[in-house]
Enzyme design. Sequence first.
Site, mmCIF file in Angstrom:
data_model
loop_
_atom_site.group_PDB
_atom_site.id
_atom_site.type_symbol
_atom_site.label_atom_id
_atom_site.label_comp_id
_atom_site.label_asym_id
_atom_site.label_seq_id
_atom_site.Cartn_x
_atom_site.Cartn_y
_atom_site.Cartn_z
ATOM 1 N N HIS A 84 6.357 8.545 8.636
ATOM 2 C CA HIS A 84 5.394 7.803 9.453
ATOM 3 C C HIS A 84 6.015 7.500 10.818
ATOM 4 C CE1 HIS A 84 2.825 4.524 10.869
ATOM 5 N NE2 HIS A 84 1.907 4.974 10.024
ATOM 6 N N GLU A 158 -0.959 11.950 13.410
ATOM 7 C CA GLU A 158 -1.182 10.593 13.902
ATOM 8 C C GLU A 158 -0.593 10.477 15.304
ATOM 9 O OE1 GLU A 158 0.825 7.691 11.447
ATOM 10 O OE2 GLU A 158 2.756 8.626 11.832
ATOM 11 N N GLY A 164 -3.013 1.643 15.983
ATOM 12 C CA GLY A 164 -3.084 0.204 16.170
ATOM 13 C C GLY A 164 -3.362 -0.232 17.591
ATOM 14 N N SER A 203 -6.437 4.691 14.495
ATOM 15 C CA SER A 203 -7.604 3.853 14.792
ATOM 16 C C SER A 203 -8.910 4.470 14.304
ATOM 17 C CB SER A 203 -7.680 3.548 16.295
ATOM 18 O OG SER A 203 -6.535 2.823 16.730
ATOM 19 N N GLY A 224 -5.362 3.142 8.900
ATOM 20 C CA GLY A 224 -4.439 2.030 9.117
ATOM 21 C C GLY A 224 -5.130 0.693 8.983
ATOM 22 N N GLY A 225 -5.405 0.043 10.119
ATOM 23 C CA GLY A 225 -5.955 -1.307 10.120
ATOM 24 C C GLY A 225 -7.245 -1.450 9.342
#
Length: 236
Positions: A84, A158, A164, A203, A224-225
Amino acid sequence: MHGSIEMAEELLCALAQGAARYVSVGMGVCPPYPYLGLAAARLSGTSMAWGAQDLSAHAAGAFTGEVSAAMLRDLGCTWVLVGHSERRSLHGETDAVVAAKLDRALEAALVPVICIGESLAEREAHQTEAVVARQVDAVLPSLMRAAQAGAPVVLAYEPVWAIGTGLTATPEQAQQVHAFVRARLMAAGMTSAHQVPILYGGSVKPSNAPELFAQPDVDGGLIGGASLVASDFLAI
């Protein structure tokens, strides 16, 4: 590195309940290590798999604080993230370390999700393909061995500048890199390259997921978030 037992319990229970509506979709969550047992308890018997955010480059030994691939298997993990961007940038993981971690994952029959991507500075310097090619080439020998053995692997593009930050690669930008990665695998002689899932991470939200996933070489998302909100994750 988010959450608490209370938060994880609520999230996992909501995902377990929602997963029943999407049994044809491959789904999994990768919580922090302390909550993997909770994930196993709440997700067992559902279509939602679970995995870890990282693993050790070593199989066993005097490596205090590390968690091995075999330990992850003991906890029922199916997946594990490898390389990551935050591991690369904050913990100095080199391409060689990422390749070693990939080998440990494959030895333990975990499905590795190998993360690749460029920084904002690298994109602005038109180095996206060079950076992604270097990262892919570092793990190519392992990917080829996995392909020959029929072991599943997943790649995840990514772009670091979109993680983020609220910024997202356009569907066209994502497709361009995904197609480049797949072509790189094919050029190396991987005849099953068209079957390797390549996920987009950066995102991803319910509002932009349909356009991103409509691209021919974007096979899903590394969320992610939005994965911290069960309704958003399930909507994606």
